[in-house]
Design an enzyme around this catalytic site. Sequence first.
Site, PDB file in Angstrom:
ATOM      1  N   TYR A 143     -18.206  27.680  71.184  1.00  0.00           N
ATOM      2  CA  TYR A 143     -17.089  28.369  71.452  1.00  0.00           C
ATOM      3  C   TYR A 143     -16.222  27.384  72.306  1.00  0.00           C
ATOM      4  CZ  TYR A 143     -13.943  31.989  72.656  1.00  0.00           C
ATOM      5  OH  TYR A 143     -12.867  32.961  73.096  1.00  0.00           O
ATOM      6  N   LYS A 147     -13.082  25.312  71.078  1.00  0.00           N
ATOM      7  CA  LYS A 147     -11.731  25.556  71.457  1.00  0.00           C
ATOM      8  C   LYS A 147     -11.107  24.365  72.064  1.00  0.00           C
ATOM      9  CE  LYS A 147     -11.050  30.135  70.523  1.00  0.00           C
ATOM     10  NZ  LYS A 147      -9.926  30.496  69.788  1.00  0.00           N
ATOM     11  N   VAL A 185     -18.257  42.729  77.992  1.00  0.00           N
ATOM     12  CA  VAL A 185     -18.477  43.706  79.289  1.00  0.00           C
ATOM     13  C   VAL A 185     -17.810  45.011  79.195  1.00  0.00           C
ATOM     14  CG1 VAL A 185     -16.915  42.548  80.971  1.00  0.00           C
ATOM     15  CG2 VAL A 185     -19.139  43.500  81.603  1.00  0.00           C
TER      16      VAL A 185
END
Length: 315
Positions: A143, A147, A185
């Site tokens: 990731y 990116k 979360v």
Amino acid sequence: MRILVTGGAGFLGSHLCERLLSEGHDVLCVDNFFTGRKRNIAHLMSNPYFEVMRHDVTFPLYVEVDQIYNLACPASPVHYQHDPVQTTKTSVHGAINMLGLAKRLGARIFQASTSEVYGDPEVHPQPESYWGKVNPIGIRSCYDEGKRCAETLFFDYYRQHNLSIKVARIFNTYGPRMHPNDGRVVSNFVVQALRNEDITIYGEGQQTRSFCYSDDLIDGFVRLMNSPEELTGPVNLGNPNEFTILELAEKVIELTGSASKLIFKPLPEDDPKQRQPDISLATEKLDWAPSVELAEGLNKTIAYFDELLKTSDIY
Ligand code: NAD
Ligand code: UDP
Ligand code: UDP
């Protein structure tokens, strides 16, 4: 304008499609439905200016539009680590294809980059000038590095092909339409609290994050996209109010009135210890700052999940 939103059936993408339609644009939502859901865009389907195309951005795409928002990419660690090779392909091949499309059309293109480009930061809060501290071979690298490479491609198309680019570095954002099972979360804690299940704190809960409500973020997207040509970014977008994960858990319990207990689980590998955006650039250039406080945003998110959990098919 005719506007393409890749990842338009996802959490942020669906809010963006809704906002652009409300401004009178013609919106094309492209999504492979890996983490996106039809439920997120069902209410938009009857709008004649909204169109959905099932497509994976790692393959070329030939359509005619005036602007492109490139959001396609799983964003939660659980989902992006599920098939890490596909995650890198989505960021890198997806960026190449969308940049190639923008180049052919002469269209302006926006990239949903991330605070993860700063990795586990040694500079706090993080300004755009900070180059980051990223593990290139860890479990988050598909990731983070994907990116980072996408940002590189955006700036090379800008320098080499004179493309009009806008790169936003998004910090943790939450709100209605997060996937209930994506492991992030806020969605985890809210769903656990509403079900009176144990709240899973990773590590000791002393790591920090700064949480931005989705409406505030989308407003930042639109301002950046329509800002003067010379503002390419990267521009940090996020809420600078920083909380420990333990504080977040306590807040969610308080707002839901839940009977849940806190339990502690191992901290995942390479989990950043602290994160807070320096948003002075966005404030100065876009006249933008978030306005939704954590309790207000959490209440809206809780209301969304409360309704969702009453339905038979929550996923
Ligand atoms: P999300 O998982 O809800 O949305 C991502 C969307 O992209 C989904 O609809 C998914 O089906 C789609 N997608 C994934 N791979 C694809 C592919 N190969 N082709 C076409 N569609 C594909 O996540 P989100 O939170 O809405 O994130 C949207 C974007 O914002 C992502 O690029 C993410 O990296 C970035 N971002 C989000 C946050 C955040 O806190 N929410 C933070 C930083 C960056
Ligand atoms: N591309 C696309 N749609 C377009 C134009 C290009 O998907 O309308 C893709 C195509 O797969 C190409 C990539 O974008 O490989 C990069 O395009 P570019 O023109 O930059 O490079 P090239 O065609 O030379 O590879
Ligand atoms: N986290 C947690 N319990 C959970 C999910 C996440 O304590 O059930 C922690 C996680 O370890 C991280 C923080 O919350 O420190 C934010 O995690 P998330 O996956 O939402 O985003 P990211 O790590 O990408 O910022």
